[in-house]
Motif scaffolding. Sequence first.
Motif: not given
Length: 345
Positions: A46-51
């Motif tokens: 989720p963190r990388v996709r959000e970024l």
Amino acid sequence: MPLVVVNANGRVHECNAAFQAALGLEDEDIVDDNFFELAGGEFDTPRVRELFRDLVERDLHVHDVVVTQSSERFGRRVYLFSASSVTLPNDAERYLLLSIEDVTAAHDALRRRTEEVEQFAYSVSHDMKSPLVSVLGFVGLAHEELERGNPAEARALLGRITSSAQRMSALIDDLLRLVQIGRADPRDETLDLARLIQELIDTSLSGPIAAARAQVVLEAGLPRVRASRSYMNQTFSNLLGNALQYGCPAPGATIRVGGRPAAGGYRIFVRDEGPGVPEEYQERIFGLFQRLGPSRNSTGIGLAIVAKIMDLYKGRAWVESADGKGATFWIFLPSERVLEQTGSA
């Protein structure tokens, strides 16, 4: 630096060898693969996709964004992301240039260092406060005795104030020695350990030896080593001082110093006839402000200095002991520091 170029949908356009090596994909052609499916979905979080979404939708440029994640393939990793929007010659499509650096080792080292600094600050503040509280208390009592017209009692209290101040001074000196280890490259020289230890016995340790009414016996065969004279003096001064402080329960006690060849280097010991070190304390005593017993003459830093010097030399310091049977403190020097090995294994 691991670099990868992807389009807005996450398709890999190109990458460098460092990026493939970082993910263990050196033998695979990953062009046109989905970025989020690489290496078993290493970046599908989720963190990388959000970024990634923010970079695409807002046309952002980011630098040194820390992302911590865990995966079955690599376990816990800490990545440093930097990204910017780029265009390629003869190509109207927008791409993202991603720099993704694995900084797990550096991050963990920094975290450990921060924890050490915090523990160091706590320990220093605690142990520095003790003699200061004593000084302030004795000063107050001395004032009261003077007001009562008791100069003799006041002078006695001044002696105790001096003792507490000297203890604080010794504590500060040992702390400075500890923090200076490894801060500058010490000058190595060829040292005859038997001669160096004998000089300590005859000079700086002669008073404590006489006070303990002990004897120090040097076994034959101690090697010549390549090391800093200052560091070796500190090492053996602290080990012998510790033995005199805690390992000589009665007049006539003997402290023995000797050595043994060992795999990959040489082991040197300082053996006393004291009460020994309980097993649960055998690692702790090499920490900061750890003492083997009550003593107003110990700063609790000497063995920490020994351990730090051995760590700097890629060696080791440890103790072997059984309750009531004395203690044997060992140091290990790697073979590159030992010029000649003598003695028996």
